[in-house]
Design an enzyme around this catalytic site. Structure first.
Site, short mmCIF file in Angstrom:
data_model
loop_
_atom_site.label_atom_id
_atom_site.label_comp_id
_atom_site.label_asym_id
_atom_site.label_seq_id
_atom_site.Cartn_x
_atom_site.Cartn_y
_atom_site.Cartn_z
N ASP A 15 0.84 -1.20 0.00
CA ASP A 15 0.00 0.00 0.00
C ASP A 15 0.88 1.24 0.00
OD1 ASP A 15 -2.30 1.45 0.02
OD2 ASP A 15 -2.81 1.06 2.11
N ASN A 63 -10.99 -2.73 -5.84
CA ASN A 63 -10.19 -1.74 -6.58
C ASN A 63 -10.81 -1.29 -7.91
OD1 ASN A 63 -6.94 -2.99 -5.46
ND2 ASN A 63 -8.18 -1.31 -4.67
C1 IPE Z 1 -1.49 0.14 -3.45
O1 IPE Z 1 -1.25 1.49 -3.45
C2 IPE Z 1 -1.47 -0.45 -4.83
C3 IPE Z 1 -2.72 -1.13 -5.24
C4 IPE Z 1 -3.77 -1.33 -4.51
C5 IPE Z 1 -2.75 -1.62 -6.61
P1 IPE Z 1 -2.44 2.53 -3.43
O2 IPE Z 1 -2.81 2.87 -4.84
O3 IPE Z 1 -3.58 2.03 -2.60
O4 IPE Z 1 -1.76 3.77 -2.75
P2 IPE Z 1 -2.44 4.89 -1.80
O5 IPE Z 1 -3.14 4.17 -0.69
O6 IPE Z 1 -3.39 5.65 -2.68
O7 IPE Z 1 -1.30 5.71 -1.33
MG MG Z 2 -4.18 2.33 -0.62
#
Ligand code: IPE
Ligand code: MG
Length: 239
Positions: A15, A63
């Site tokens: 993350d 996601n």
């Molecule tokens: C994690 O980083 C990557 C995935 C879930 C693919 P994030 O995209 O969640 O990063 P933040 O939480 O916005 O900083």
């Molecule tokens: Mg994240």
């Protein structure tokens, strides 16, 4: 590390890619690319740390709610990685597994993931598990459906955890011993819920693209310092 204090299965909730990019005034997708670089940079250290399974949370069933541009960019990253890193995975003598649902993924991506599984299936020393379009609840529902198809529904004696767990995406993989979540968030976010029932959980403020061997070692030291009981009574009564 002796085998008792070394986890067999480490799961990482990677993350912080978005925040890493934001801090540099870059688009979020640049953070995801930096995330892939971090993974490639750390893979050897993790591979040779004594663990046997590494699970990575790449893309969750939740996601899809991100912007179409980000989702598309992530899918392109996964698709390229599945095609380009075959040699690296083979050289590391790792067996690749994809866990999650094919629903919503492109055919070409699913094909590449399956091909990578096929090409590495002779390896048994190390398992690299990528959770892509994965959710713990979704996995349980898919497993229950499959089990209901293959089991006499009225024969309740067959509905045991041992039988049920054979229908999970992780059927041949041991339970998770250590979870690492980067970026300071302290949640499991629907990742491998059944497999983490007794896992130790290590949270680090480090953003995933900044993850190093040192951060990994901190997590391993944290694990080694825990008194693992898994529901049994050890040094003191407890759960
Ligand atoms: C994690 O980083 C990557 C995935 C879930 C693919 P994030 O995209 O969640 O990063 P933040 O939480 O916005 O900083
Ligand atoms: Mg994240």
């Amino acid at each position: 590390m002796d085998s008792l204090s070394c986890p067999k299965h480490v799961a990482i909730i990677l993350d912080g890619n978005g925040r890493w990019a934001q801090r540099r005034k870059l688009p979020r997708i640049a953070g995801h690319r930096a995330g892939v670089r971090a993974l490639r940079k750390n893979f050897k250290t993790i591979r040779h740390s004594g663990i046997h399974c590494l699970s990575l949370f790449g893309f969750s069933t939740e996601n899809w709610k991100r912007s179409a541009a980000e989702v598309q960019g992530l899918m392109r990253i996964f698709s390229n990685a599945a095609q380009r890193n075959v040699r690296e995975i083979l050289d590391a003598r790792a067996r690749f597994h994809w866990i999650g649902s094919a629903d919503g993924l492109s055919e070409i991506l699913v094909q590449r993931l399956r091909k990578l599984e096929e090409k590495t299936k002779q390896e048994s020393d190390f398992h690299l598990i990528l959770a892509l379009n994965y959710g713990g609840r979704d996995e349980v529902v898919r497993a229950a459906r499959k089990m209901a198809e293959n089991t006499h529904p009225a024969d309740l004696s067959q509905w045991t955890w041992e039988n049920f767990s054979q229908y999970l995406d992780t059927r041949d993989i041991p339970d998770v011993d250590l979870v690492i979540r980067t970026s300071g968030e302290q949640r499991l976010s629907n990742f491998m819920l059944m497999q983490m029932a007794y896992a130790e959980i290590f949270f680090t403020p480090t953003l995933w693209p900044d993850f190093t061997g040192e951060t990994f070692q901190q997590a391993m030291d944290f694990y080694a310092s825990r008194d693992r009981r898994c529901g049994m009574i050890a040094t003191s009564a407890g759960t």
